[in-house]
Design an enzyme around this catalytic site. Structure first.
Site: not given
Length: 594
Positions: A128, A414, A479-480
Site C-alpha cells: 500500500r 482497481t 483500503s477496501s
C-alpha cells in the site's frame, strides 16, 4: 463467441502474440453514469460496462485470471514455463500497467495474499502507498472544511509513495522461481510493438475531461485533435518499455532511486497544485509482510489482507453475521436474501468507518470485531421483516466514544488477478491507482496514483473526534481491496477479489456466498447481479433481474437505488477434478490455464 473460444484455445497452448485485434475482445456496451453529485462515490468512472457471456474455464495444472486477455496470457505463459504463482502475478501486473492504465500500475500499490498447500500457511504482503513525511491532517482542507473531492484527486497532493514494485520484489525474493527480469519480457514486448486499444479503455478515455488537462498524459492517450485513440488502434509506449527495462535489470531500486524517482518527484512538484513527495520519501518506502487475517466459517477458513485494508475484515463480519440467518438455504436473488445481505453490509460498513485504519498508527480492534459473540450480537439487529435503516457502529473494544466517523468517498479504479501454479500455490492480488487514471500525472510511461484521497479528507468528524483514517506522515490509507483465499482442511480451496472502490466488500461477499453457501460454480457466483448496502441506501445492479425487488424492498423500508455496479471479480476454485476459473462478464478479463 467463436473468436473468444479461439483466443482461449491460444492461451491454453501458451502462444505469445504481442498484438491482439480489437474485435477479439468482448464487446462493451456503454451505459450512462449516475448523476447525483452529492454522492460522488456513485459516480463511477469505470461505469462503461458490458455483460458479455463468460464460460467456466477448467484446467488440470495451473491457471491465471486477470482483467485483460493480454495480461492473462502473460500469466499463463509464465506458469507454463514453470513459474510460480507469484511470478505469474508479477508478469500480469506489468502488462496491466500498459493495457489497463486506468486501473492499476507500477505508479500505484497492491495487496497480495498467497496460500501454500505444502506449509498450509497463508502469507499477506502489503504494498500500500504511504503519505509523504511532509503530509499533515489538513492536507485536503481549505479554511477548515474538506475541499472538493475531484480537486483533491487531480492534484499533486493526492499522490502516495507507490508500493507495488517493492511489494512484488519482496514476494518474489521469498516465493519466485524464474528470474525477475524474465517476468518483464511480455510487458516490454507489448509496449514496444503496441497493443490494440480496447473498447473499455477507449470509452474511459473519451469520457475523462481531467486526463486531457494533463499535457504529458494527453500526448500519449489522445491524438493531435484531442480525440481518444479509436478501438483497435495499436498504441505503443516506448517510455514505459524503457522504464521496465531498467527495473527488470536493476530491480525495484531503479524505481525508488535514480532517474525514475527524480522524474516522479519533479512531475508531482510541477503540477499546478503541487505535492510534497521527496526523493527521501521514495527511497524510504518499505513493503511489509503482515500476518494474514483468517476466520473460521463453517467447513472453511476465510483468509485475506489485514488492515490497513478494511475489505477482508468487513467481508468476514458480513459472513459471520449472515451465518446466524437462513440465507444459505435461500435462493440468491430472492427478496429475503437481498434484504439480509444488505442489512449485514450496513452493520459491517458502520464498524469499518469508525475503526479501521493503518494498524501501525491506530489500534484496530480486529479480534474484537470478529469475536463470535460480538457478531452474534450484531446479527441480532437484523430483522426479517424491515430494514434497520442506517446502522450504528458497534463498540467491540470499548473505544467507540473516542473515534470519529470517516465519511470520505472511495472511488474505484482497481484490478484483481488470481494465479494458481502447478504446485497448487495460490495468489490473490488486488492492485490499484485509485480513481480512473489516478492523479492523471503521467511520468516515464505510467500514471501516478491518487491513493491519498483514500484518507479521510478531514482529520476530525462533525463532533470534533479524531478520525482513525486521517492523514499522517508515513501512514498508509485505509483500503477496501479484498484479496482473499479460502482454505479447507489446511489446503487452498478458493481465491477471489475484485475492483470497485468501497463496493469491493459487497462484491467479494456475494461471490463467497455463491460458492460456499449456494453451491454455485465460480463463474455462476461472479455472474450473480450485484447487490448490497454501504450503510447508505440499498444498491441493486441496474438492468438486472433485481429490478423486480425494488418495490418490495421499499415496502420494507429500504431506500433503494439502481446503479451501474461494475465489479471485476476474478476467481479460481480448486476442486478434486482440477481448477475452475471465472472472470467477470462486466469487464474484459478472462481465465486461462493448462
Amino acid at each position: 463467441m467463436m473468436k473468444s473460444l479461439l483466443l482461449a484455445a491460444c492461451l491454453a497452448f501458451h502462444v505469445w502474440s504481442p498484438v491482439v485485434a480489437a474485435d477479439v475482445l468482448a464487446p462493451i456496451a456503454e451505459r450512462g453514469l449516475p448523476q447525483d453529485p452529492a454522492l460522488k462515490e456513485d459516480i463511477n468512472p469505470e461505469g462503461a460496462t458490458g455483460r458479455a457471456s463468460r464460460q467456466l474455464v477448467q484446467a488440470a495444472h495451473y491457471m491465471a485470471v486477470s482483467a485483460n486477455p493480454l495480461s492473462t496470457q502473460a500469466g499463463a505463459d509464465i506458469l507454463a514455463q514453470g513459474g510460480t504463482a507469484v511470478d505469474a502475478a508479477i508478469a500480469m501486473q506489468m502488462v496491466l500497467t500498459l493495457v489497463e492504465p486506468q486501473s492499476s500500475g507500477i505508479g500505484g500499490g497492491a495487496f497480495l495474499v498467497m496460500a501454500d498447500p505444502t506449509t498450509q500457511r497463508v502469507h499477506a504482503f502489503d504494498g500500500r502507498e504511504t503519505a509523504p513525511q511532509a503530509a499533515k491532517g489538513d492536507r485536503f482542507m481549505i479554511d477548515g472544511t474538506a475541499m472538493d473531492f475531484q480537486d483533491a484527486v487531480n492534484s499533486g497532493r493526492s499522490v502516495g509513495v507507490p508500493g507495488v514494485l517493492r511489494m512484488l520484489e519482496l514476494a518474489h525474493d521469498q516465493h519466485g522461481r524464474l528470474a525477475w527480469s524474465r517476468l518483464f519480457a511480455p510487458a516490454i514486448a507489448l509496449a514496444e510493438q503496441g497493443f490494440a486499444v480496447s473498447p473499455r479503455l477507449h470509452a474511459l478515455l473519451r469520457d475523462d475531461e481531467f486526463l486531457r488537462a494533463q499535457p504529458a498524459a494527453a500526448a500519449y492517450f489522445y491524438d493531435a485533435q484531442g480525440q481518444p485513440w479509436p478501438v483497435g488502434h495499436r498504441l505503443k509506449n516506448l517510455a514505459l518499455a524503457r522504464s521496465l527495462r531498467v527495473i527488470a535489470a536493476e530491480g525495484a531500486q531503479a524505481f525508488y532511486g535514480g532517474q525514475i524517482a527524480q522524474d516522479i518527484v519533479q512531475a508531482i512538484q510541477a503540477h499546478p497544485v503541487p505535492g510534497d513527495m521527496t526523493l527521501a520519501d521514495l527511497a524510504a518506502y518499505q513493503a511489509k509482510e503482515r500476518q494474514a487475517l483468517c476466520m473460521p466459517y463453517k467447513a472453511y477458513d476465510l483468509c485475506g489482507m489485514p488492515p490497513p485494508s478494511s475489505g477482508p475484515l468487513a467481508v468476514m463480519q458480513m459472513l459471520g453475521m449472515l451465518s446466524h440467518t437462513g440465507i444459505a438455504a435461500m435462493k440468491p436473488d430472492t427478496l429475503e436474501s437481498v434484504h439480509l445481505f444488505s442489512e449485514a453490509g450496513k452493520l459491517a460498513y458502520a464498524d469499518r468507518d469508525f475503526y479501521v485504519a493503518d494498524p501501525d498508527f491506530v489500534d484496530v480492534p480486529v479480534a474484537a470485531m470478529l469475536d463470535p459473540e460480538y457478531l452474534a450480537l450484531r446479527a441480532s439487529l437484523i430483522k426479517p421483516e424491515h430494514t434497520i435503516g442506517r446502522a450504528p457502529p458497534g463498540d467491540p473494544a470499548g473505544m467507540r466514544a473516542e473515534r470519529g466517523k470517516d465519511g470520505s468517498p472511495e472511488l474505484p479504479s482497481t484490478s484483481h488477478m488470481v494465479a494458481v501454479d502447478s504446485e497448487g500455490v495460490v495468489v490473490s492480488m488486488t492492485s490499484s491507482i485509485e480513481t480512473a487514471f489516478g492523479s492523471k500525472i503521467f511520468v516515464d510511461g505510467f500514471l501516478l496514483n491518487n491513493e491519498l484521497t483514500d484518507f479521510s479528507l478531514v482529520d476530525v468528524d462533525a463532533e470534533g473526534k479524531p478520525v482513525a483514517n486521517r492523514v499522517q506522515p508515513g501512514k498508509r490509507p485505509r483500503s477496501s481491496m479484498s484479496p482473499m483465499v479460502v482454505m479447507k482442511d489446511g489446503q487452498p480451496f478458493m481465491a477471489i477479489g475484485s475492483p470497485g472502490g468501497a463496493a469491493i466488500i459487497n462484491y467479494v461477499a456475494k461471490a463467497l456466498l455463491g460458492v460456499l453457501d449456494w453451491n454455485l460454480n465460480i463463474q455462476q457466483a461472479i455472474d450473480l447481479p450485484n447487490r448490497g448496502s454501504r450503510n447508505r441506501f440499498t444498491e441493486l445492479e441496474k438492468g438486472t433481474s433485481l429490478h423486480d425487488l425494488v418495490g418490495p424492498l421499499r415496502a420494507m423500508g429500504h431506500e433503494v437505488r439502481e446503479i451501474d455496479f461494475p465489479s471485476g471479480l476474478h476467481g479460481v476454485v480448486l476442486t478434486e477434478h482440477g481448477l475452475e476459473g471465472g472472470a467477470d462478464p462486466r469487464r474484459e478479463g478472462m481465465a486461462a490455464g493448462g
